[in-house]
Scaffold this motif. Structure first.
Motif, mmCIF file in Angstrom:
data_model
loop_
_atom_site.group_PDB
_atom_site.id
_atom_site.type_symbol
_atom_site.label_atom_id
_atom_site.label_comp_id
_atom_site.label_asym_id
_atom_site.label_seq_id
_atom_site.Cartn_x
_atom_site.Cartn_y
_atom_site.Cartn_z
ATOM 1 N N ARG A 105 11.294 47.585 44.284
ATOM 2 C CA ARG A 105 9.843 47.618 44.470
ATOM 3 C C ARG A 105 9.135 46.788 43.396
ATOM 4 N NH1 ARG A 105 7.613 53.441 43.992
ATOM 5 N NH2 ARG A 105 8.003 52.947 41.791
ATOM 6 N N PRO B 155 1.573 42.803 49.104
ATOM 7 C CA PRO B 155 0.365 43.026 49.910
ATOM 8 C C PRO B 155 -0.357 41.750 50.326
ATOM 9 C CG PRO B 155 0.437 44.563 48.076
ATOM 10 C CD PRO B 155 1.543 43.579 47.848
ATOM 11 N N SER C 239 4.708 52.323 47.536
ATOM 12 C CA SER C 239 3.467 52.485 46.771
ATOM 13 C C SER C 239 2.413 51.498 47.274
ATOM 14 C CB SER C 239 3.740 52.229 45.285
ATOM 15 O OG SER C 239 3.975 50.839 45.058
ATOM 16 N N PRO C 240 1.158 51.657 46.836
ATOM 17 C CA PRO C 240 0.106 50.707 47.242
ATOM 18 C C PRO C 240 0.342 49.284 46.749
ATOM 19 C CG PRO C 240 -0.860 52.746 46.404
ATOM 20 C CD PRO C 240 0.599 52.799 46.084
ATOM 21 N N GLN C 241 1.252 49.109 45.790
ATOM 22 C CA GLN C 241 1.528 47.777 45.242
ATOM 23 C C GLN C 241 2.444 46.950 46.145
ATOM 24 O OE1 GLN C 241 1.507 50.639 43.110
ATOM 25 N NE2 GLN C 241 -0.606 49.956 42.772
ATOM 26 N N ARG D 211 3.771 46.575 50.594
ATOM 27 C CA ARG D 211 3.384 46.937 51.965
ATOM 28 C C ARG D 211 4.628 46.978 52.840
ATOM 29 N NH1 ARG D 211 2.073 43.455 55.759
ATOM 30 N NH2 ARG D 211 1.393 41.857 54.282
ATOM 31 N N SER E 34 6.661 55.378 59.135
ATOM 32 C CA SER E 34 5.910 56.571 58.734
ATOM 33 C C SER E 34 6.718 57.810 59.068
ATOM 34 C CB SER E 34 4.561 56.637 59.456
ATOM 35 O OG SER E 34 4.741 56.895 60.844
ATOM 36 N N GLU F 161 6.655 43.699 44.028
ATOM 37 C CA GLU F 161 5.289 43.787 43.499
ATOM 38 C C GLU F 161 4.882 42.508 42.787
ATOM 39 O OE1 GLU F 161 4.896 47.038 40.835
ATOM 40 O OE2 GLU F 161 5.237 48.587 42.355
#
Length: 301
Positions: A206, A132, A225-227, A229, A239, A210
């Motif tokens: 992932r 992120p 996940s939010p961890q 992008r 999407s 992260e």
């Protein structure tokens, strides 16, 4: 009820991929020994089996597990065993019947189609992910190809910081890797860089990204996940909506596979009907996948 025939693109392996397929065969042989024992336990002389084995893609596994739990709540005393052993190993396990149903996150090869029937259960996007904190938000498909070929090795060349790129790839035999090679690297395109860190599942890729602000990898859209992008590719966000609309191009089928020329047992048939029915498809959509196109779901009641 017997499955309808599903037509998916046949992929013919190029010479550069033969070595990787030989590596996958070793893992597949070990998987067959394990699955053979498991299948023997579940079928051992019982004409009305109460257990089935569903084996293959680690990308499909978490979704198949979720569906199996929902299915078993409605079918007390029935057991659906999900084994995440990789697409190639699952395909090999299904051919002799060691697995009742195989799972694959890549299209079947020409020789595999001769023995197996693919059933599309959902569509999945390959998301190219970064940390992120990475300021890069968009890459062209050509840039992604050059990054994973090792031709672009510093984020500075992509508008990011002056820092070397940490490549995170999947292992040989992975359906996710095979799909990435076909969709991104292209037939006859450059090979994936040997300098990449190789991981055995979406979750492990992932986890590496992260923990590394300069890493880049690729995983199933359903497990972003939010961890991490997901990057936009050619300006298009990864999407479900863009997959459905045909705007996002890195799309692959999630497949169940069964043996041709035979009829799955009653429990396998019931599980397939549940997955492709309204409840199963709704569950997959809520998990971030795109429901199977209606023309591909002839098992729907």
């Amino acid at each position: 009820m017997r499955p309808g025939k599903i037509n998916t693109p046949a992929l013919t392996p190029g010479p550069g991929r033969l070595a990787r397929r030989r590596s996958a065969l070793i893992g597949g042989a070990l998987a067959l020994l394990f699955l053979g024992a498991l299948a023997g336990c579940s079928r051992g002389g019982n004409s009305t089996a109460t257990q089935i084995t569903v084996a293959g893609s680690t990308s499909v596994t978490p979704f198949a597990e979720q569906l199996a739990e929902e299915f078993m709540r409605q079918h007390r005393g029935q057991q659906v065993n999900i084994q995440g052993i990789g697409s190639s190993a699952g395909i090999q396990a299904t051919q002799p019947g060691a697995a009742d149903i195989g799972m694959s996150s890549r299209a079947l090869q020409t020789d595999e189609l001769a023995e197996l029937e693919p059933i599309v259960i959902a569509l999945d996007a390959l998301a190219v992910i970064v940390h992120p904190d990475n300021p890069v938000e968009n890459l062209t498909l050509e840039q992604v190809r050059r990054v994973f070929a090792g031709e672009i090795a510093n984020w500075r060349e992509l508008g990011g910081p002056d820092a070397p790129i940490t490549l995170v790839n999947r292992e040989a035999g992975s359906g996710t890797r095979g799909a990435f090679e076909e969709l991104v690297m292209g037939k006859g395109g450059p090979p994936l860089s040997y300098r990449a860190i190789r991981q055995g599942s979406n979750g492990s890729v992932r986890a590496v990204v992260e923990g590394d602000p300069v890493a880049i990898g690729y995983i199933s859209l359903g497990v972003v996940s939010p961890q991490v992008r997901a990057l936009r590719i050619d300006g298009v966000e990864a999407s479900a909506a863009n997959v459905s609309a045909g705007r996002y191009k890195l799309v692959r089928p999630f497949l169940f596979v069964t043996r041709r020329g035979g009829t799955p047992g009653p429990l396998a048939t019931a599980y397939l009907e549940y997955v492709l029915g309204e409840e199963g498809q709704r569950s997959l959509a809520q998990a971030g996948l795109v429901p199977a196109p209606r023309k591909e779901t002839r098992w729907k009641r």
